[in-house]
Design a protein around this motif. Structure first.
Motif, PDB file in Angstrom:
ATOM      1  N   LEU A 468       0.823  -1.204   0.000  1.00  0.00           N
ATOM      2  CA  LEU A 468       0.000   0.000   0.000  1.00  0.00           C
ATOM      3  C   LEU A 468       0.858   1.256   0.000  1.00  0.00           C
ATOM      4  N   THR A 469       2.099   1.112   0.477  1.00  0.00           N
ATOM      5  CA  THR A 469       3.013   2.259   0.532  1.00  0.00           C
ATOM      6  C   THR A 469       3.691   2.521  -0.805  1.00  0.00           C
ATOM      7  N   SER A 470       3.272   1.822  -1.854  1.00  0.00           N
ATOM      8  CA  SER A 470       3.786   2.099  -3.195  1.00  0.00           C
ATOM      9  C   SER A 470       2.926   3.167  -3.849  1.00  0.00           C
ATOM     10  N   ALA A 471       3.576   4.194  -4.395  1.00  0.00           N
ATOM     11  CA  ALA A 471       2.835   5.275  -5.046  1.00  0.00           C
ATOM     12  C   ALA A 471       2.199   4.811  -6.353  1.00  0.00           C
ATOM     13  N   VAL A 472       2.611   3.659  -6.850  1.00  0.00           N
ATOM     14  CA  VAL A 472       2.003   3.129  -8.071  1.00  0.00           C
ATOM     15  C   VAL A 472       0.569   2.691  -7.815  1.00  0.00           C
ATOM     16  N   ILE A 473       0.283   2.309  -6.580  1.00  0.00           N
ATOM     17  CA  ILE A 473      -1.047   1.821  -6.238  1.00  0.00           C
ATOM     18  C   ILE A 473      -2.060   2.947  -6.387  1.00  0.00           C
TER      19      ILE A 473
END
Length: 981
Positions: A468-473
């Motif tokens: 969830l801490t991926s900005a791609v999400i």
């Protein structure tokens, strides 16, 4: 090790045998003509399994001999010699050259022939000609080695190169050749979850490649042979060879050779400050080379451990391979663990031969997010990699901490984070196994029966996870993707072969007839995060089968005149009953001029043969579905509709079922080929070569074309439409320039000229009809190539750029082609093409005493590439005109063009991509020792050492002609160690 093993057995089990008087003999086997030692000569005590082979210096030792034993010395290319052992301790032997070069056995479809009797365009490539180094993908071994065969190597670890024989012949159909491994034709669609389905074959275990190029050679494979056939034979043990143990290690280090030219941090700040309407406060205060951040020095290692032994009637060979290869792109990794087992058994006085060939492979991949390549090119170079205040695991991102879709959703993502926060792993378990039965029938001399039963089975399991801490999400939950797949390819074929000589007409007769059935089954399923929940998608199954009947007849009249004809009838479940079956005939002739009486006293020619042939092949590779049936498929991705409510009151969404387009009259794509060739040799075949010329016409072309609205269930339909014509000349030359006792130098040069043209495409008579192709980065749905009658399928479609007196491009100024005083779509013109007009390979092999050196150059000429890295990021507006509060980096070409706005369709970006590449350079040394049963060789190999080109982009060798987010090729240095016991 081998000596210790034998000594232990001697002490424990064979001590009483020491009372019998037996002798040992040593010696050297050399060529009678030159005195050069011959390595690998088989020496067998006639009638027994006792034997040995000569080492790299031609030396041998053979023990446990009795007087009057008959020693048989044999080696390919030389006449066998028998010598009665009389008790001597040393026996040096000279072997005479034979006609073996011409008599060398060459595999063809469902049988074999000799080089001098081949009437088609057939070429055999053996291990001594292979490219060397840390080779993972088998096709890399033969890059640059054969005229008419162009191999574009892959960049990623374990990636498969693109193989084109005579340029391919189809548009929407598969243009890859049929690959047959130990008699099993592989599925031309590939295998799920692997980067290259040929990686199941360990390159170190390949005995040879045989390339069938023209229809006279390939038509016996019928519907799958329109793009050529490659036969791969793997190694096996040899009878009476004794126990052998070999260990081979290759350790490699690789680095990228170049990077995409972009603005550095200082240049970018200057541009932003000098551009009106920009806000310099949005820039960072660091200097980051994002390409340096995503690439690394890659390391790899390949281990091979091989055991083999031959007895009187039985042989085995076992190879274990372990391959680890990093990609230069961070987190990219390929691993292979493989076992190859070959068992052969001769029975019934050698009339019956059983061969079991089994390959077991565990193929593991960690797939890097290759989108990071484009992100690294365009990410703001003034921003840092890490930000301690960032909620995205400390990676700097333009997005805010709010993980829902926000105003920054279009911003370029941190390329390092794209790699490090993506965990995408797949494991593929695969076996390729076949049992071959070859029986010489006793009731008719010369009649053989051959049965081949095989299976190529693989299972894939993979999962991808982004936190969830991926900005791609783009959703408020982590991304998960689980996928599973299975491929099953089963084969059963048999044929009868009858060879005899009809003395009454002085003719050798070779007849073959058989039947083949092959079924392909693919199954897959996945579930992944969608609309904030883990959704399982319906299982997908694809199944098709091919049944075939085939026959071939070959005649050798008076050892001078050759006639060969073949016929195959294929039935494919991909087509309706009305169009299911197709016939594929061929006929070819040859004239062995060298065997004519008037050539017998020639001191110049040692081989001269003319060849000519005609044949028909086909293509059925039209995608996964049955194109003639009206099918309904479940929707993918977010294509769902609301249907009521769930018990908790939330809306219920269901997947849709949609009809697919189809053509009930879909049928085979058919290719007709005419081929003429000449084979020649001079001065006892020290110089040999061949020249082939071909003309090919593809009819009932399978292509995906636009159809009028409402005419079918889609705007595009795969159907039979139009034709293509290709022509070419192939030249292959081989020479033994120096041949002395200490020094040898041989060369191979091949040159190919080719031309491919679409001669008919539309269903109507519109001469201006064309189909856009070649999607590019920049805008939505933009294309830069076209299919059009009269042009190569890779032709670019552009505006002709206008330049000022200083040679600078004038922005927005194009040639008014039609003279209507305005620039419209009508002024775009077909211009240049991506496929080369000609290409070449040049290999040198040298040896001096215990040293050996080889190097290979490859080159493509008169081909062009569309530099999409410049066009998509090479204008000021690409990085500055954006409603979001961030900027993107620019290609440094903007400093030359000074373009403010995009010029995507300008021929300014069509750049000549001729190149000559030093593909492979290898130096080896055989370490001298006093042991006859031990050999140690060290080698140092460099690959992709340099490229000579004027192309401005990263690499001129782009298979589709569009340079965009290219995975860079590496320069590798490989240390090799080889031990034979």
């Amino acid at each position: 090790m081998r000596t210790l093993f034998k000594s232990t057995l001697l002490l424990l089990f064979m001590l009483p045998m020491s009372f019998f008087a037996q002798s040992t003999v040593s010696g050297t086997v050399t060529e009678s003509g030159t005195g050069l030692p011959i390595p690998g000569v088989n020496i067998i005590v006639q009638g027994t399994s006792t034997g040995t082979t000569t080492d790299f210096d031609g030396n041998y030792t053979l023990s446990n001999l009795n007087e009057n034993d008959v020693l048989v010395y044999s080696f390919l290319g030389f006449a066998a010699k028998e010598i009665v052992y009389a008790g001597q301790t040393r026996l040096d032997v000279q072997l005479d050259e034979s006609e073996a070069t011409l008599e060398e056995v060459v595999l063809i479809g469902y049988g074999s022939t000799t080089r001098q009797d081949a009437t088609g365009a057939v070429e055999k490539i053996s291990p001594e000609s292979f490219n060397r180094g840390a080779v993972v993908s088998p096709e890399t071994l033969i890059a640059g080695k054969s005229a008419g065969v162009r191999i574009t190597p892959s960049s990623e670890p374990g990636g498969g190169g693109e193989i084109r024989i005579r340029g391919g012949s189809s548009l929407s159909g598969n243009n890859s050749p049929l690959i047959v491994v130990d008699g099993i034709p592989l599925d031309q669609r590939g295998v799920q979850g692997v980067r290259n389905q040929l990686n199941a074959i360990n390159p170190e275990e390949i005995e040879d490649f045989v390339i069938l190029k023209d229809a006279a050679a390939t038509s016996i494979y019928g519907s799958r042979a329109s793009n050529g056939v490659i036969l791969i034979t793997t190694k096996r043990g040899s009878l009476a060879s004794g126990f052998n143990l070999e260990y081979d290690l290759k350790a490699s280090v690789g680095q990228i050779t170049d990077k995409v030219n972009v603005l550095n941090a200082d240049q970018f700040r200057t541009l932003i400050n000098d551009t009106q309407g920009t806000d310099p406060s949005l820039l960072g205060n660091t200097s980051t080379d994002w390409q340096d951040q995503i690439y690394r020095t890659s390391i790899g290692a390949i281990h091979n451990l091989t055991l083999s032994e031959g007895f009187e009637n039985f042989t085995y060979r076992v190879n274990f391979n372990r391959t680890d290869q990093q990609g230069v792109l961070q987190t990219d990794l390929y691993e292979r663990n493989a076992v190859n087992l070959v068992l052969t058994q001769n029975l019934l006085d050698n009339d019956l031969k059983l061969t079991l060939n089994a390959k077991g492979i565990v193929d593991r991949n960690r797939f890097a997010d290759q989108g990071a390549i484009g992100a690294a090119v365009s990410f703001d170079p003034t921003q840092p990699v890490y930000d301690p205040t960032s909620p995205f695991d400390g990676f700097f991102e333009f997005r805010t901490g709010d993980t829902t879709m926000d105003e920054m959703r279009q911003a370029t993502r941190n390329p390092v984070a794209m790699l490090q926060q993506n965990d995408n792993n797949a494991e593929n378990l695969r076996t390729i196994t076949n049992l071959n039965v070859d029986y010489r029938l006793p009731f008719l001399d010369g009649l053989r029966f051959n049965l081949n039963a095989g299976i190529d089975y693989s299972e894939l399991e993979g999962e991808q996870f982004r936190p969830l801490t991926s900005a791609v999400i783009g959703e408020p939950v982590a991304f998960e993707n689980y996928y599973w797949g299975m491929n099953r390819n089963t084969l059963l074929d048999f044929y009868f072969n009858y060879r005899t000589e009809v003395d009454a007409i002085n003719t050798k007769l070779d007849l073959t007839a058989g039947h083949s059935f092959q079924e392909f089954y693919i199954q897959s399923q996945s579930r992944f995060t969608q609309n904030s929940e883990l959704t399982t998608f319906p299982e997908a199954i694809n199944r098709n089968a091919l049944e075939s009947y085939f026959a071939r007849a070959s005649f050798d009249i008076s050892n001078r005149y050759l006639i060969s004809a073949s016929f195959r009838r294929d039935g494919s479940s991909r087509f309706s009953e009305e169009n299911r079956w197709a016939n594929f005939p061929s006929v070819s002739v040859g004239w062995k001029i060298m065997n004519e009486p008037f050539m017998q006293n020639s001191n110049t020619f040692s081989d001269l043969k003319l060849r000519a042939g005609y044949g028909v092949t086909g293509n059925q590779e039209i995608g996964p579905n049955y194109g003639y049936l009206g099918l309904y498929t479940p929707s993918q991705g977010g294509a769902r509709v609301q249907f009521g409510y769930n018990p908790d009151g939330s809306r219920r969404f269901v997947n849709t079922i949609r009809p697919e387009e189809f053509d009930a009259n879909l049928k085979w794509e058919e290719l007709q080929t005419y081929n003429a060739g000449i084979d020649f040799g001079f001065f006892n075949n020290r110089f040999t070569g061949s020249v082939d010329a071909y003309y090919r016409e593809t009819k009932d072309l399978l292509a995906t074309v636009p159809v009028p609205a409402g005419a079918n269930l889609s705007d595009f339909l795969t159907t039979n439409v139009g034709q293509t014509v290709s022509r070419g000349v192939e030249i292959g030359l081989n020479g033994l320039l120096v041949n002395t006792e200490d020094f040898n130098w041989s060369v191979n040069y091949n040159l190919t000229f080719q031309d491919l043209e679409i001669t008919q495409l539309s269903l109507g008579e519109n001469p201006d009809f064309f189909i856009p192709q070649g999607g590019i980065s920049g805008g939505v749905g933009n294309t830069i190539q076209l299919w059009k009658e009269g042009y190569d399928p890779t032709t670019f479609f552009v505006f002709r750029q206008v330049y000022n007196e200083q040679g600078q491009p004038i922005e927005g100024a194009y040639v008014d082609v039609n003279g209507d005083n305005q620039i419209t779509e009508a002024d775009r013109q077909p211009y240049k093409k991506a496929t080369p007009d000609f290409y070449m390979g040049f290999t040198n092999s040298l040896s001096y005493k215990d040293f050996d050196l080889s190097f290979t150059f490859r080159g493509n000429f008169n081909n062009y590439v569309y530099n999409n890295t410049q066009s998509s990021n090479g204008f000021v507006g690409a990085g500055t005109i954006t409603p979001q509060p961030y900027y993107s980096n620019l290609n440094s070409n903007v400093l030359e063009s000074n373009f403010r706005n995009n010029q995507f369709f300008s021929d300014y970006y069509i750049q000549r991509a001729d190149f000559v590449r030093l593909d492979n350079l290898s130096l080896g040394y055989l370490i001298p020792n006093n042991r006859d049963d031990v050999a140690v060789r060290v080698s140092l190999t460099g690959t992709n050492l340099f490229v000579i080109t004027n192309y401005e982009g990263l690499d001129p060798e782009i298979s589709n002609g569009i340079d965009n987010n290219f995975y860079p090729r590496t320069r590798n240095v490989v240390l090799g160690l080889n031990f034979i016991f």
